[in-house]
Design an enzyme around this catalytic site. Structure first.
Site, PDB file in Angstrom:
ATOM      1  N   PRO A 109       0.708  -1.338   0.151  1.00 46.96           N
ATOM      2  CA  PRO A 109       0.069  -0.022  -0.096  1.00 46.96           C
ATOM      3  C   PRO A 109       0.931   1.112   0.015  1.00 46.96           C
ATOM      4  O   PRO A 109       1.823   1.376   0.786  1.00 46.96           O
ATOM      5  CB  PRO A 109      -0.905  -0.112   1.089  1.00 46.96           C
ATOM      6  CG  PRO A 109      -1.106  -1.726   1.505  1.00 46.96           C
ATOM      7  CD  PRO A 109       0.264  -2.185   0.870  1.00 46.96           C
ATOM      8  N   CYS A 110       0.434   2.019  -1.068  1.00 47.78           N
ATOM      9  CA  CYS A 110       1.291   3.389  -1.164  1.00 47.78           C
ATOM     10  C   CYS A 110       0.911   4.385  -0.157  1.00 47.78           C
ATOM     11  O   CYS A 110       1.879   5.360  -0.095  1.00 47.78           O
ATOM     12  CB  CYS A 110       1.306   3.775  -2.538  1.00 47.78           C
ATOM     13  SG  CYS A 110      -0.304   4.342  -3.093  1.00 47.78           S
ATOM     14  N   GLN A 111      -0.189   4.358   0.338  1.00 44.27           N
ATOM     15  CA  GLN A 111      -0.741   5.756   1.385  1.00 44.27           C
ATOM     16  C   GLN A 111       0.092   5.976   2.282  1.00 44.27           C
ATOM     17  O   GLN A 111       0.370   7.307   2.619  1.00 44.27           O
ATOM     18  CB  GLN A 111      -1.859   5.286   1.732  1.00 44.27           C
ATOM     19  CG  GLN A 111      -3.314   5.013   0.896  1.00 44.27           C
ATOM     20  CD  GLN A 111      -3.592   3.584   0.600  1.00 44.27           C
ATOM     21  OE1 GLN A 111      -2.451   2.740   0.700  1.00 44.27           O
ATOM     22  NE2 GLN A 111      -4.404   3.175  -0.033  1.00 44.27           N
TER      23      GLN A 111
END
EC number: 2.1.1.37
Length: 350
Positions: free
Chosen positions: A72-74
């Site tokens: 996940p890039c968040q």
């Protein structure tokens, strides 16, 4: 060649890898809709729709050659909460655990360029060191999907590790440094005839516009969606699209004229922008280089999220071909490949 696909989403990276000859035998993804989408195009893979932290992967040791995926890039995006390693969604430790359990010949990890900038660059350095302690020779770089034929300016951090040899990145096939120009978004979007049904979200002039020199940049209209310059690759599609953050088509060429008006000191306008329509799901999928007949599960909002979250299959294919050939021991030509010289800190804008 067999692989594990972690944090797979709807399978954009996987579709590219499959075309390159790297076949996923299993995927891990929490989203019910994304797993259903993935199952439709890769039904033979084993699908884990659960939290990766609850799964042991030791059964795949000796049975897969590659582990790939995009944690996940968040946590590392320049938007959002920007919590970095303090964010519970940081799944790089789980990516590391899978590598320890499976012991593949190679891995490929994808994330946002923000991981290589500002205060996050220290963590990237720690990740690279940990990959090396696992026995991988690590290469990394920030690449643009537009340089590999994707009609979108989507920049991504790519980290590749190999147990034998060092990965050479494929040189751009499109753009000013290649023999083929970038693919314009207008090649897959018809200004006059939308493909599919646009979201019913009017484009309205912003009350307090913040223009830039480019008519297609800045914050001049409501929401996060921007007008698309159909003569070039479009802006990065957002996972939050489907509503007012959906990019839009300027069917009456209002944006250049209005931008010049504002830059000359003109007063902001109000009301709806004439001739503006939002990008459809089908157009967004084509911008991402998904197959024209690609099916996405779930609600319209979920479908837009899946498209916006995905790695463009065409980018995945370019990386996959290079990785497979090098794992098979093919001779690498410096005319078509390069060894990354990226170093920390990487001074750039994410």
């Amino acid at each position: 060649m067999k692989a594990l696909d972690l944090f797979s989403g709807p399978g954009g990276l996987s579709l590219g890898m499959k075309r390159a000859g790297i076949e996923p035998v299993a995927c891990v993804e929490k989203s019910k809709d994304a797993v259903a989408t993935y199952d439709a195009h890769t039904p033979d893979a084993e699908h884990y729709r659960s939290d990766i932290r609850s799964i042991s992967f030791e059964r795949y040791r000796g049975n897969v050659d590659v582990v790939f995926g995009g944690p996940p890039c968040q946590p590392f995006s320049t938007g959002g909460l920007r919590k970095g390693t303090a964010d519970a969604r940081n799944m790089f430790p789980e990516f590391m655990r899978v590598l320890k359990e499976v012991r593949p010949a190679a891995f490929l990890a994808e994330n946002v360029p923000g991981l290589a900038t500002r205060n996050r660059v220290q963590y990237l350095g720690e990740l690279l060191s940990e990959f090396e302690t696992l026995g991988f020779n690590v290469s990394w770089n920030v690449v643009s999907a537009a340089d590999y034929g994707v009609p979108q300016k989507r920049r991504r951090l790519i980290i590749v590790g190999m147990k034998k040899g060092t990965f050479w990145f494929p040189k751009p096939t499109h753009g000013p440094d290649a023999h083929i120009p970038h693919v314009a978004s207008g090649s897959v979007i018809d200004k006059a005839s939308p493909l599919g049904e646009p979201p019913d979200c009017p484009v309205v002039y912003a009350k307090y516009p913040d223009p830039r020199r480019s008519p297609y940049a800045g914050h001049v209209y409501n929401g996060g969606g921007r007008p698309i310059d159909l003569s070039t690759p479009c802006h990065t599609l957002l996972a939050s699209a489907g509503g007012y953050k959906t990019h839009w088509i300027d069917t009456m060429d209002i944006a250049p004229e209005y931008s010049a008006h504002l830059m000359a000191g003109g007063a902001p306008r109000d009301g709806a922008v004439p001739g503006a329509r939002r990008m459809t799901l089908e157009e967004s999928a084509l911008i991402q280089t998904f197959p024209a007949d690609m099916w996405f599960a779930g609600s319209r909002s979920s479908q837009y999220t899946q498209v916006g979250d995905a790695v463009p299959p065409m980018l995945g294919h370019a990386l996959g071909v290079a990785l497979r050939r090098q794992l098979e021991g093919a001779t690498i030509c410096p005319m078509t490949h390069y060894q990354s010289e990226a170093s920390l800190p990487l001074l750039m804008t994410a």
